[in-house]
Design an enzyme around this catalytic site. Sequence first.
Site, PDB file in Angstrom:
ATOM      1  N   ARG A  10      38.963  30.369  43.762  1.00 40.56           N
ATOM      2  CA  ARG A  10      39.460  32.158  43.313  1.00 40.56           C
ATOM      3  C   ARG A  10      38.922  32.707  44.126  1.00 40.56           C
ATOM      4  O   ARG A  10      38.805  33.045  44.647  1.00 40.56           O
ATOM      5  CB  ARG A  10      40.064  31.795  42.237  1.00 40.56           C
ATOM      6  CG  ARG A  10      41.715  33.168  41.893  1.00 40.56           C
ATOM      7  CD  ARG A  10      41.290  34.232  41.717  1.00 40.56           C
ATOM      8  NE  ARG A  10      40.062  34.531  40.646  1.00 40.56           N
ATOM      9  CZ  ARG A  10      40.098  36.215  40.257  1.00 40.56           C
ATOM     10  NH1 ARG A  10      40.485  36.806  41.398  1.00 40.56           N
ATOM     11  NH2 ARG A  10      39.123  36.663  39.765  1.00 40.56           N
ATOM     12  N   GLU A 140      41.095  43.886  33.264  1.00 42.37           N
ATOM     13  CA  GLU A 140      40.032  44.629  35.205  1.00 42.37           C
ATOM     14  C   GLU A 140      40.129  45.953  34.863  1.00 42.37           C
ATOM     15  O   GLU A 140      40.174  46.912  34.294  1.00 42.37           O
ATOM     16  CB  GLU A 140      41.203  44.697  36.307  1.00 42.37           C
ATOM     17  CG  GLU A 140      40.856  44.685  37.252  1.00 42.37           C
ATOM     18  CD  GLU A 140      41.984  44.604  38.716  1.00 42.37           C
ATOM     19  OE1 GLU A 140      41.665  44.612  39.713  1.00 42.37           O
ATOM     20  OE2 GLU A 140      43.320  44.865  38.072  1.00 42.37           O
TER      21      GLU A 140
END
Length: 503
Positions: A10, A140
């Site tokens: 990923r 994030e």
Amino acid sequence: MLEIMDTTLRDGEQTSGVSFSSQEKMSIAHLLLVDLGVNRIEIASARVSEGEFNTVKKIADWAKGAGYIDQIEILGFVDKGASLKWIKDVGCKTINLLTKGSYKHVTEQLRKTPQEHLDDVKREINLAAEMGIEVNLYLEDWSNGILNSMDYVYFMVDNLKDMPIKRFMLPDTLGILNPHTTMRACRRMVRRYPNLHFDFHAHNDYDLAVANVMVAIEVGVKGVHVTMNGLGERAGNASLSSVIAVVHDQLNMQTSIREDKLNRVSRVVETYSGLNIAANQPIVGENVFTQCAGIHADGDNKNNLYYNELYPERFGRKREYALGKLSGKSNIRKNIEALGIELDDNEMTLVTNRVIELGDKKEIITQDDLPYIISDVLKGSEKEKRVKIVSFAFVLSRGVRPSASVRIEVDGKEYEEIAAGDGQYHAFSKALWKIYTKLDKPKPDLTNYSVIIPPGGRTDALVQTVITWRFNGKTFKTRGLDADQTEAAVKATEKMLNILEDM
């Protein structure tokens, strides 16, 4: 035991120019889980493409049958269930939900208030629970958040800590942390929330990813994210092989990783990604278990004085001893022993001097070159030369035939000539034969000329030039060895001239 989550498929695929085919992704997933023993792998982002959907479904089908489906994870988004549906449809059971870990990202990228974002995240988590999908939560830009908007980070985690979230994942999204800031930031999270499972996700923008991972583990994170060969966006992620060596040796902690499989898996990923591993990259680099200095090889002979805990056999490799201008007798002896060749002290001195001479011209000489060097040196040292090629020089210019200047010594007297030819060696030969014509010496016919790179050798190391001659009805060959093809041919020619003196 520390959890290792590999995100080569990923985050690693976000490396510029890297795109794995469906079969390559399947192969890497199998290698990571079955061969290496990685605890979890993140294999894709949801909703990327139809091709990615089919690839992930294929991996999920295999994982179910092999008993690995709980170790497969997909990055998903706060998108009112669209990512969750995608993950459900491909047959996976875990979402790594991407949420905002800094106030700046919430207000400037999403243009929402912290409460609005929190409400959206809670709805997504509740929907995942209804669909039977396990949630790990990415915060994030957490590193910027904990450094510059700590209250926002605490607001999010305070309000999410009692929800069905298995892991809170702390990314250094922009690679801004160093070991000191990593220690303080991770310690704050672990101390404030001692019952939560934290993962740390490092990026390598300052070449500190592995060091930051080490510190995060020391202060109590329970999982770390890595990629094979440090693949990843910009400067990449923490390299799996380096992290494992640090965890096992520097932290004295156990993992599920099988060290002896690291090099093989690394090489497969190198092939699939198309990105070459740096020769000096720790653990998996081509040169990291190669001793160059002769003093080191000597120390290895004396109770392994230059060994550390990173012995190559751990990682499915072996120690090598480079041959070059830094080589001593110990380096060369190690290589000769490996080849099953025996030399006396005088022969060892001759071979060592020749290796050093060749090493001055080129970077490295391989073990495969060594038999050629030994043969060249020992056969060439059998007796005094009556004919010596003292010097030669070439002139090459576009549109003009190459020319050569040659000086030779015959029985102690020197002669010199210049000639032009169709190539460097041809020009050299014509100048040489002009000298021989003046001396009224006979000349042989050149019947064949071939250049050989020793098997396993490198094109930037040595070449052997083999020239076949015919003289007075007899055919014979001479060989020259050098880093330069033409100089090797000159050495073969010198040997021929001395043979003629005895014929």
